[in-house]
Motif scaffolding. Structure first.
Motif, PDB file in Angstrom:
ATOM      1  N   VAL A 165     -38.178 -64.366  -5.978  1.00 59.70           N
ATOM      2  CA  VAL A 165     -37.041 -63.606  -5.440  1.00 59.70           C
ATOM      3  C   VAL A 165     -36.486 -62.761  -6.588  1.00 59.70           C
ATOM      4  O   VAL A 165     -36.008 -63.306  -7.587  1.00 59.70           O
ATOM      5  CB  VAL A 165     -35.953 -64.529  -4.851  1.00 59.70           C
ATOM      6  N   ARG A 167     -37.132 -58.384  -8.119  1.00 60.73           N
ATOM      7  CA  ARG A 167     -38.244 -57.491  -8.489  1.00 60.73           C
ATOM      8  C   ARG A 167     -37.924 -56.672  -9.730  1.00 60.73           C
ATOM      9  O   ARG A 167     -38.377 -55.531  -9.876  1.00 60.73           O
ATOM     10  CB  ARG A 167     -38.592 -56.569  -7.324  1.00 60.73           C
ATOM     11  N   HIS A 192     -36.824 -59.300  -2.285  1.00 60.56           N
ATOM     12  CA  HIS A 192     -35.835 -58.452  -2.967  1.00 60.56           C
ATOM     13  C   HIS A 192     -34.709 -58.147  -1.994  1.00 60.56           C
ATOM     14  O   HIS A 192     -34.644 -58.782  -0.922  1.00 60.56           O
ATOM     15  CB  HIS A 192     -36.522 -57.166  -3.472  1.00 60.56           C
ATOM     16  N   ALA A 196     -33.750 -59.461   1.969  1.00 62.43           N
ATOM     17  CA  ALA A 196     -32.480 -60.053   2.401  1.00 62.43           C
ATOM     18  C   ALA A 196     -31.916 -59.262   3.585  1.00 62.43           C
ATOM     19  O   ALA A 196     -31.438 -59.838   4.564  1.00 62.43           O
ATOM     20  CB  ALA A 196     -31.499 -60.069   1.232  1.00 62.43           C
ATOM     21  N   GLY A 236     -31.727 -67.526 -12.534  1.00 69.48           N
ATOM     22  CA  GLY A 236     -30.370 -66.986 -12.413  1.00 69.48           C
ATOM     23  C   GLY A 236     -29.382 -67.619 -13.383  1.00 69.48           C
ATOM     24  O   GLY A 236     -29.450 -68.813 -13.679  1.00 69.48           O
TER      25      GLY A 236
HETATM   26  P1  NAD Z   1     -31.731 -57.541 -12.020  1.00 70.97           P
HETATM   27  O1  NAD Z   1     -30.355 -57.329 -11.509  1.00 70.97           O
HETATM   28  O2  NAD Z   1     -32.376 -56.500 -12.840  1.00 70.97           O
HETATM   29  O3  NAD Z   1     -32.680 -57.807 -10.770  1.00 70.97           O
HETATM   30  C1  NAD Z   1     -32.305 -58.647  -9.722  1.00 70.97           C
HETATM   31  C2  NAD Z   1     -33.323 -58.546  -8.614  1.00 70.97           C
HETATM   32  O4  NAD Z   1     -32.964 -59.442  -7.591  1.00 70.97           O
HETATM   33  C3  NAD Z   1     -33.402 -57.163  -7.989  1.00 70.97           C
HETATM   34  O5  NAD Z   1     -34.759 -56.793  -7.994  1.00 70.97           O
HETATM   35  C4  NAD Z   1     -32.899 -57.323  -6.555  1.00 70.97           C
HETATM   36  O6  NAD Z   1     -33.755 -56.668  -5.626  1.00 70.97           O
HETATM   37  C5  NAD Z   1     -32.978 -58.813  -6.335  1.00 70.97           C
HETATM   38  N1  NAD Z   1     -31.809 -59.266  -5.589  1.00 70.97           N
HETATM   39  C6  NAD Z   1     -30.496 -59.139  -5.952  1.00 70.97           C
HETATM   40  N2  NAD Z   1     -29.703 -59.646  -4.985  1.00 70.97           N
HETATM   41  C7  NAD Z   1     -30.522 -60.082  -3.999  1.00 70.97           C
HETATM   42  C8  NAD Z   1     -30.309 -60.660  -2.728  1.00 70.97           C
HETATM   43  N3  NAD Z   1     -29.074 -60.887  -2.277  1.00 70.97           N
HETATM   44  N4  NAD Z   1     -31.377 -60.989  -1.985  1.00 70.97           N
HETATM   45  C9  NAD Z   1     -32.638 -60.751  -2.434  1.00 70.97           C
HETATM   46  N5  NAD Z   1     -32.910 -60.185  -3.626  1.00 70.97           N
HETATM   47  C10 NAD Z   1     -31.864 -59.851  -4.392  1.00 70.97           C
HETATM   48  O7  NAD Z   1     -31.689 -58.950 -12.759  1.00 70.97           O
HETATM   49  P2  NAD Z   1     -32.718 -59.606 -13.837  1.00 70.97           P
HETATM   50  O8  NAD Z   1     -32.541 -58.958 -15.152  1.00 70.97           O
HETATM   51  O9  NAD Z   1     -34.064 -59.714 -13.242  1.00 70.97           O
HETATM   52  O10 NAD Z   1     -32.045 -61.063 -13.934  1.00 70.97           O
HETATM   53  C11 NAD Z   1     -31.979 -61.907 -12.808  1.00 70.97           C
HETATM   54  C12 NAD Z   1     -31.153 -63.138 -13.150  1.00 70.97           C
HETATM   55  O11 NAD Z   1     -31.784 -63.833 -14.197  1.00 70.97           O
HETATM   56  C13 NAD Z   1     -29.736 -62.839 -13.633  1.00 70.97           C
HETATM   57  O12 NAD Z   1     -28.875 -63.873 -13.179  1.00 70.97           O
HETATM   58  C14 NAD Z   1     -29.834 -62.929 -15.133  1.00 70.97           C
HETATM   59  O13 NAD Z   1     -28.621 -63.296 -15.747  1.00 70.97           O
HETATM   60  C15 NAD Z   1     -30.865 -64.025 -15.260  1.00 70.97           C
HETATM   61  N6  NAD Z   1     -31.580 -63.986 -16.540  1.00 70.97           N
HETATM   62  C16 NAD Z   1     -31.613 -65.137 -17.249  1.00 70.97           C
HETATM   63  C17 NAD Z   1     -32.276 -65.160 -18.472  1.00 70.97           C
HETATM   64  C18 NAD Z   1     -32.335 -66.422 -19.248  1.00 70.97           C
HETATM   65  O14 NAD Z   1     -32.749 -66.429 -20.385  1.00 70.97           O
HETATM   66  N7  NAD Z   1     -31.959 -67.560 -18.672  1.00 70.97           N
HETATM   67  C19 NAD Z   1     -32.881 -64.002 -18.959  1.00 70.97           C
HETATM   68  C20 NAD Z   1     -32.874 -62.844 -18.173  1.00 70.97           C
HETATM   69  C21 NAD Z   1     -32.215 -62.855 -16.949  1.00 70.97           C
END
Ligand code: NAD
Length: 292
Positions: A165, A167, A192, A196, A236
């Motif tokens: 989940v 992209r 993505h 949803a 997340g």
């Molecule tokens: P991003 O915002 O770039 O991408 C999020 C993706 O999720 C998007 O592609 C979007 O299409 C999808 N999305 C968002 N809301 C949605 C929904 N309601 N239903 C379906 N799909 C949905 O975020 P990212 O950089 O990929 O990071 C994602 C998460 O991972 C964030 O919470 C970030 O803090 C976390 N993260 C954690 C670490 C770690 O080291 N633990 C590192 C990087 C990112």
């Protein structure tokens, strides 16, 4: 029955042991201590603290780490010039660009300018492309952390349904591509915001033998959507009223999953170790292959 917790630290500890061995060999063979340069433009506090944590881990393991702070008004051209100098500097083995960059600077352009062999965050189009061709060299740290957690279970996932989940270019997409590799051969579905909107997120989640969630939306994935016995990796990281929660409704999900990562404690502790491992791999790549 409650799921087994998939913790990042034991895997990070093993990776760190291997890094120390590799550093010893690099020193013996080439008399080199790998060095990492982190570039921070402006004064973003979160980036500064993140960089501080990276430095602490690098120092502890024996990798040089230098933070370059550039003024907030640095423009794109100057930043590109600076990256070009780092690319050409044989004393620099890895380059990190701290995000976010100030407004007016094109992040993608900046990240793409990093030499592929110094791209320790695995974010250049060249390193992403190598994953597509199943020849990964330097992979995005968080995506690789998720893959390592799945691997650590030791379950037979060949041909099984894996749902991602999210992209994004740094997490969701590379996880999907890595798990498509023939050595894993998962049957991958990527969900993505469009999924949803279509209302089919519960369907795709409930089909997943392995679920990786990287949406950045607190408890988006309801616990009762999880397939009985699934492996769940929650990337997340959301802070709500001072409490950190993942993208999965943990308390209910853990009663259905066989393995689940807690937030915090799952993916997080692994990412810095992967960054340092990438630095070692980047250094070896530069020393052993002079072609590019
Ligand atoms: P991003 O915002 O770039 O991408 C999020 C993706 O999720 C998007 O592609 C979007 O299409 C999808 N999305 C968002 N809301 C949605 C929904 N309601 N239903 C379906 N799909 C949905 O975020 P990212 O950089 O990929 O990071 C994602 C998460 O991972 C964030 O919470 C970030 O803090 C976390 N993260 C954690 C670490 C770690 O080291 N633990 C590192 C990087 C990112």
């Amino acid at each position: 029955m409650s799921a087994t917790l998939l913790m990042g630290k034991p895997i990070a500890d093993k990776i760190n042991e291997q890094i120390k061995k590799d550093l010893f060999e690099i020193k013996e063979k080439y008399d080199i201590v790998p060095s990492l340069v982190s570039v921070l433009v402006g004064s973003d506090l979160a980036s500064k603290s993140y960089s501080g944590r990276q430095k602490k881990s690098a120092d502890a393991i024996g990798i040089k780490y230098e933070l370059h702070e550039l003024p907030e008004d640095t423009n794109e051209e100057d930043l590109l010039k600076f990256i070009s100098q780092l690319n050409d500097d044989p004393q620099v083995n890895g380059i990190i660009i701290q995000l976010p960059l100030p407004k007016g600077i094109d992040e993608h352009k900046i990240q793409s300018a990093i030499a592929m062999k110094k791209d320790v965050e695995g974010i250049t189009p060249a390193n992403m492309g190598l994953i597509v061709y199943e020849r990964p060299k330097l992979c995005p740290c968080t995506a690789l952390s998720a893959v390592k957690l799945i691997e650590s279970v030791g379950a037979d996932i060949f041909g099984k349904n894996l749902t991602v989940v999210g992209r994004s270019a740094i997490v969701g997409k590379p996880v999907a591509l890595l798990m498509l590799q023939r050595k894993f051969s998962s049957t991958v579905t990527v969900c993505h915001t469009g999924t949803a909107k279509a209302g089919t997120l519960p369907y795709h989640v409930s089909n997943a033998d392995v679920l990786v969630v990287a949406a950045g939306s607190p408890e988006l994935i309801k616990g009762d959507w999880i397939k009985e016995g699934a492996i769940v990796v929650d990337v997340g990281f959301n802070v709500i009223n001072g409490k950190t929660v993942g993208d999965v409704e943990f308390e209910i999900a853990k009663e259905k999953a066989s393995y689940i990562t807690p937030v915090p404690g799952g993916v997080g502790p692994l990412t810095v170790s992967i960054l340092l491992q990438n630095t070692v791999e980047a250094t070896k790549w530069q020393l052993e292959d002079k072609t590019i």
